[in-house]
Structures are given as C-alpha cells and as structure tokens.
Design a protein around this motif. Sequence first.
Motif, PDB file in Angstrom:
ATOM      1  N   ALA A  19       0.852  -1.196   0.000  1.00 46.33           N
ATOM      2  CA  ALA A  19       0.000   0.000   0.000  1.00 46.33           C
ATOM      3  C   ALA A  19       0.883   1.239   0.000  1.00 46.33           C
ATOM      4  CB  ALA A  19      -0.900   0.005   1.228  1.00 46.33           C
ATOM      5  N   GLY A  20       0.430   2.264  -0.698  1.00 48.93           N
ATOM      6  CA  GLY A  20       1.060   3.576  -0.683  1.00 48.93           C
ATOM      7  C   GLY A  20       0.010   4.587  -0.281  1.00 48.93           C
ATOM      8  N   SER A  21       0.434   5.702   0.321  1.00 50.03           N
ATOM      9  CA  SER A  21      -0.585   6.607   0.839  1.00 50.03           C
ATOM     10  C   SER A  21      -0.159   8.069   0.803  1.00 50.03           C
ATOM     11  CB  SER A  21      -0.949   6.215   2.268  1.00 50.03           C
ATOM     12  OG  SER A  21       0.142   6.470   3.119  1.00 50.03           O
ATOM     13  N   ALA A  22      -1.117   8.921   1.160  1.00 46.17           N
ATOM     14  CA  ALA A  22      -0.885  10.368   1.205  1.00 46.17           C
ATOM     15  C   ALA A  22       0.044  10.755   2.351  1.00 46.17           C
ATOM     16  CB  ALA A  22      -2.213  11.100   1.330  1.00 46.17           C
ATOM     17  N   ASP A  23       0.295   9.847   3.284  1.00 45.00           N
ATOM     18  CA  ASP A  23       1.237  10.158   4.365  1.00 45.00           C
ATOM     19  C   ASP A  23       2.689   9.920   3.943  1.00 45.00           C
ATOM     20  OD1 ASP A  23       1.453   7.379   4.429  1.00 45.00           O
ATOM     21  OD2 ASP A  23       0.902   7.181   6.540  1.00 45.00           O
ATOM     22  N   LYS A  24       2.908   9.734   2.620  1.00 40.06           N
ATOM     23  CA  LYS A  24       4.233   9.574   1.999  1.00 40.06           C
ATOM     24  C   LYS A  24       4.865   8.214   2.276  1.00 40.06           C
ATOM     25  CE  LYS A  24       5.104  14.501   2.602  1.00 40.06           C
ATOM     26  NZ  LYS A  24       6.007  15.505   3.151  1.00 40.06           N
ATOM     27  N   MET A  25       4.067   7.261   2.736  1.00 39.20           N
ATOM     28  CA  MET A  25       4.594   5.974   3.151  1.00 39.20           C
ATOM     29  C   MET A  25       4.240   4.857   2.166  1.00 39.20           C
ATOM     30  SD  MET A  25       6.153   6.644   6.023  1.00 39.20           S
ATOM     31  CE  MET A  25       6.388   5.063   6.810  1.00 39.20           C
ATOM     32  N   VAL A  26       5.145   3.878   2.092  1.00 41.12           N
ATOM     33  CA  VAL A  26       4.894   2.606   1.423  1.00 41.12           C
ATOM     34  C   VAL A  26       4.862   1.556   2.529  1.00 41.12           C
ATOM     35  CG1 VAL A  26       5.787   0.895  -0.207  1.00 41.12           C
ATOM     36  CG2 VAL A  26       6.118   3.340  -0.658  1.00 41.12           C
ATOM     37  N   TYR A  27       3.844   0.695   2.502  1.00 41.17           N
ATOM     38  CA  TYR A  27       3.676  -0.333   3.529  1.00 41.17           C
ATOM     39  C   TYR A  27       3.602  -1.701   2.876  1.00 41.17           C
ATOM     40  CZ  TYR A  27       1.961   3.634   6.306  1.00 41.17           C
ATOM     41  OH  TYR A  27       1.821   4.839   6.947  1.00 41.17           O
ATOM     42  N   LEU A  28       4.213  -2.696   3.513  1.00 38.84           N
ATOM     43  CA  LEU A  28       4.059  -4.081   3.100  1.00 38.84           C
ATOM     44  C   LEU A  28       3.417  -4.862   4.246  1.00 38.84           C
ATOM     45  CD1 LEU A  28       4.564  -6.342   1.005  1.00 38.84           C
ATOM     46  CD2 LEU A  28       6.688  -6.825   2.244  1.00 38.84           C
ATOM     47  N   PHE A  29       2.337  -5.561   3.907  1.00 46.46           N
ATOM     48  CA  PHE A  29       1.602  -6.358   4.884  1.00 46.46           C
ATOM     49  C   PHE A  29       1.606  -7.824   4.473  1.00 46.46           C
ATOM     50  CE2 PHE A  29      -0.361  -2.187   5.005  1.00 46.46           C
ATOM     51  CZ  PHE A  29      -0.589  -1.963   6.353  1.00 46.46           C
ATOM     52  N   LYS A  30       1.522  -8.701   5.447  1.00 44.40           N
ATOM     53  CA  LYS A  30       1.147 -10.090   5.212  1.00 44.40           C
ATOM     54  C   LYS A  30      -0.362 -10.154   5.375  1.00 44.40           C
ATOM     55  CE  LYS A  30       3.871 -13.794   5.802  1.00 44.40           C
ATOM     56  NZ  LYS A  30       4.560 -14.873   6.517  1.00 44.40           N
ATOM     57  N   ARG A  31      -0.999 -10.978   4.597  1.00 45.68           N
ATOM     58  CA  ARG A  31      -2.458 -11.053   4.562  1.00 45.68           C
ATOM     59  C   ARG A  31      -3.080 -11.184   5.945  1.00 45.68           C
ATOM     60  NH1 ARG A  31      -4.061 -15.919   1.304  1.00 45.68           N
ATOM     61  NH2 ARG A  31      -3.058 -16.925   3.052  1.00 45.68           N
ATOM     62  N   GLU A  32      -2.500 -11.985   6.796  1.00 43.58           N
ATOM     63  CA  GLU A  32      -3.127 -12.262   8.087  1.00 43.58           C
ATOM     64  C   GLU A  32      -2.730 -11.302   9.200  1.00 43.58           C
ATOM     65  OE1 GLU A  32       0.550 -14.277   7.387  1.00 43.58           O
ATOM     66  OE2 GLU A  32      -1.304 -14.812   6.393  1.00 43.58           O
ATOM     67  N   ARG A  33      -1.961 -10.253   8.879  1.00 44.35           N
ATOM     68  CA  ARG A  33      -1.514  -9.314   9.918  1.00 44.35           C
ATOM     69  C   ARG A  33      -1.974  -7.890   9.603  1.00 44.35           C
ATOM     70  NH1 ARG A  33       4.711  -9.800  10.886  1.00 44.35           N
ATOM     71  NH2 ARG A  33       4.139  -8.200  12.385  1.00 44.35           N
ATOM     72  N   SER A  34      -2.438  -7.185  10.617  1.00 45.80           N
ATOM     73  CA  SER A  34      -2.847  -5.787  10.420  1.00 45.80           C
ATOM     74  C   SER A  34      -1.685  -4.821  10.668  1.00 45.80           C
ATOM     75  CB  SER A  34      -4.016  -5.437  11.349  1.00 45.80           C
ATOM     76  OG  SER A  34      -3.629  -5.580  12.706  1.00 45.80           O
ATOM     77  N   THR A  35      -0.594  -5.319  11.204  1.00 45.95           N
ATOM     78  CA  THR A  35       0.612  -4.516  11.408  1.00 45.95           C
ATOM     79  C   THR A  35       1.542  -4.737  10.221  1.00 45.95           C
ATOM     80  OG1 THR A  35       0.414  -4.823  13.789  1.00 45.95           O
ATOM     81  CG2 THR A  35       2.553  -4.080  12.956  1.00 45.95           C
ATOM     82  N   PRO A  36       2.074  -3.656   9.615  1.00 47.62           N
ATOM     83  CA  PRO A  36       2.962  -3.835   8.463  1.00 47.62           C
ATOM     84  C   PRO A  36       4.218  -4.639   8.821  1.00 47.62           C
ATOM     85  CG  PRO A  36       2.349  -1.521   8.717  1.00 47.62           C
ATOM     86  CD  PRO A  36       1.868  -2.234   9.935  1.00 47.62           C
ATOM     87  N   LEU A  37       4.682  -5.419   7.859  1.00 47.44           N
ATOM     88  CA  LEU A  37       5.986  -6.075   7.990  1.00 47.44           C
ATOM     89  C   LEU A  37       7.088  -5.030   7.986  1.00 47.44           C
ATOM     90  CD1 LEU A  37       5.565  -9.039   5.495  1.00 47.44           C
ATOM     91  CD2 LEU A  37       5.642  -9.165   7.988  1.00 47.44           C
ATOM     92  N   TRP A  38       6.910  -4.029   7.123  1.00 43.26           N
ATOM     93  CA  TRP A  38       7.814  -2.891   7.084  1.00 43.26           C
ATOM     94  C   TRP A  38       7.122  -1.703   6.448  1.00 43.26           C
ATOM     95  CZ3 TRP A  38       8.393  -1.233   2.169  1.00 43.26           C
ATOM     96  CH2 TRP A  38       8.524  -2.146   1.128  1.00 43.26           C
ATOM     97  N   SER A  39       7.733  -0.531   6.632  1.00 40.77           N
ATOM     98  CA  SER A  39       7.245   0.687   5.993  1.00 40.77           C
ATOM     99  C   SER A  39       8.454   1.510   5.568  1.00 40.77           C
ATOM    100  CB  SER A  39       6.349   1.494   6.929  1.00 40.77           C
ATOM    101  OG  SER A  39       7.053   1.880   8.083  1.00 40.77           O
ATOM    102  N   TYR A  40       8.224   2.390   4.580  1.00 40.42           N
ATOM    103  CA  TYR A  40       9.296   3.234   4.061  1.00 40.42           C
ATOM    104  C   TYR A  40       8.719   4.615   3.773  1.00 40.42           C
ATOM    105  CZ  TYR A  40      12.990   5.064   1.095  1.00 40.42           C
ATOM    106  OH  TYR A  40      13.982   5.849   0.560  1.00 40.42           O
ATOM    107  N   LYS A  41       9.380   5.655   4.247  1.00 34.78           N
ATOM    108  CA  LYS A  41       8.932   7.031   4.014  1.00 34.78           C
ATOM    109  C   LYS A  41       9.577   7.580   2.751  1.00 34.78           C
ATOM    110  CE  LYS A  41       8.052  11.416   6.197  1.00 34.78           C
ATOM    111  NZ  LYS A  41       6.641  11.427   6.539  1.00 34.78           N
ATOM    112  N   THR A  42       8.741   8.011   1.805  1.00 33.96           N
ATOM    113  CA  THR A  42       9.209   8.643   0.567  1.00 33.96           C
ATOM    114  C   THR A  42       9.205  10.156   0.757  1.00 33.96           C
ATOM    115  OG1 THR A  42       7.015   8.839  -0.449  1.00 33.96           O
ATOM    116  CG2 THR A  42       8.176   6.734  -0.753  1.00 33.96           C
ATOM    117  N   GLY A  43       9.488  10.875  -0.317  1.00 38.03           N
ATOM    118  CA  GLY A  43       9.553  12.326  -0.231  1.00 38.03           C
ATOM    119  C   GLY A  43       8.238  13.043  -0.446  1.00 38.03           C
ATOM    120  N   ASN A  44       7.184  12.317  -0.850  1.00 36.09           N
ATOM    121  CA  ASN A  44       5.896  12.959  -1.107  1.00 36.09           C
ATOM    122  C   ASN A  44       4.819  11.874  -1.215  1.00 36.09           C
ATOM    123  OD1 ASN A  44       3.914  14.904  -1.840  1.00 36.09           O
ATOM    124  ND2 ASN A  44       5.429  16.094  -2.964  1.00 36.09           N
ATOM    125  N   ILE A  45       3.611  12.272  -1.585  1.00 38.85           N
ATOM    126  CA  ILE A  45       2.476  11.350  -1.717  1.00 38.85           C
ATOM    127  C   ILE A  45       2.827  10.210  -2.678  1.00 38.85           C
ATOM    128  CG2 ILE A  45       0.103  11.149  -2.582  1.00 38.85           C
ATOM    129  CD1 ILE A  45      -0.290  14.066  -1.640  1.00 38.85           C
TER     130      ILE A  45
END
Length: 109
Positions: free
Chosen positions: A9-35
């Motif tokens: 998932a990518g979002s307006a908070d400038k973040m990219v998130y990777l999830f496993k299907r069965e978890r609501s907490t991201p495996l990892w996230s990364y902050k980009t420079g913009n949306i």
Amino acid sequence: SDDGKYLIAGSADKMVYLFKRERSTPLWSYKTGNIVNSVAISNNGRYLVAGGFDNKIYFFTNTSSTPLWSYQTVSAVRSVAISDSRMSSYSHKNTEHYERNHRRNPTSR
C-alpha cells in the motif's frame, strides 16, 4: 501477490507499507519524499515498486524496507507495474516511460 500472501500500500502520508495477509501490522514501511500515487507487487510477491509526487521510482524486495534502488524522474510518477522480471512506470501525462529489468539500469523510452 498472486497467492494473496502479501499486500503493498502507498498513501498520502508519503509511506509505502508491506503487509502479510493475516496481519494488520505492516511487515515494514518506508517514508518517501511525497504522496505515493502507485504501487505494485510481482506475481511471486518477491518484488515491489512504488512511485509518486516526489518524482521517484522505488524498487524493493519483500524482505527489506530499504530500496534496492530508486530512480529520479523529471515529473511525478503516476503509474507503476511489475512482473516477476520487469518493471514499468509512467510519469505525469505519460510523457515519460521507464522500464527496468531487475538486473539492469533503468532506460528511458
């Protein structure tokens, strides 16, 4: 991914998130420079790509939030796509098209 194991998932908070299907907490996230406008995951779930208003394309594996590489474009990245062996992106107004084989440098088309 095709097997539904991973979700990116990518979002307006400038973040990219990777999830496993069965978890609501991201495996990892990364902050980009913009949306983040667009994200994609390869069929096998191993490769991920993101792009957005910071004029960059980011390429990840599912094992690390540190990009394997990023590529500066001249305008906002509107769309990205990925297969198990190739990645493509389209920038603002489709004026730029970049493709990259996972093992080579980006090329402009």
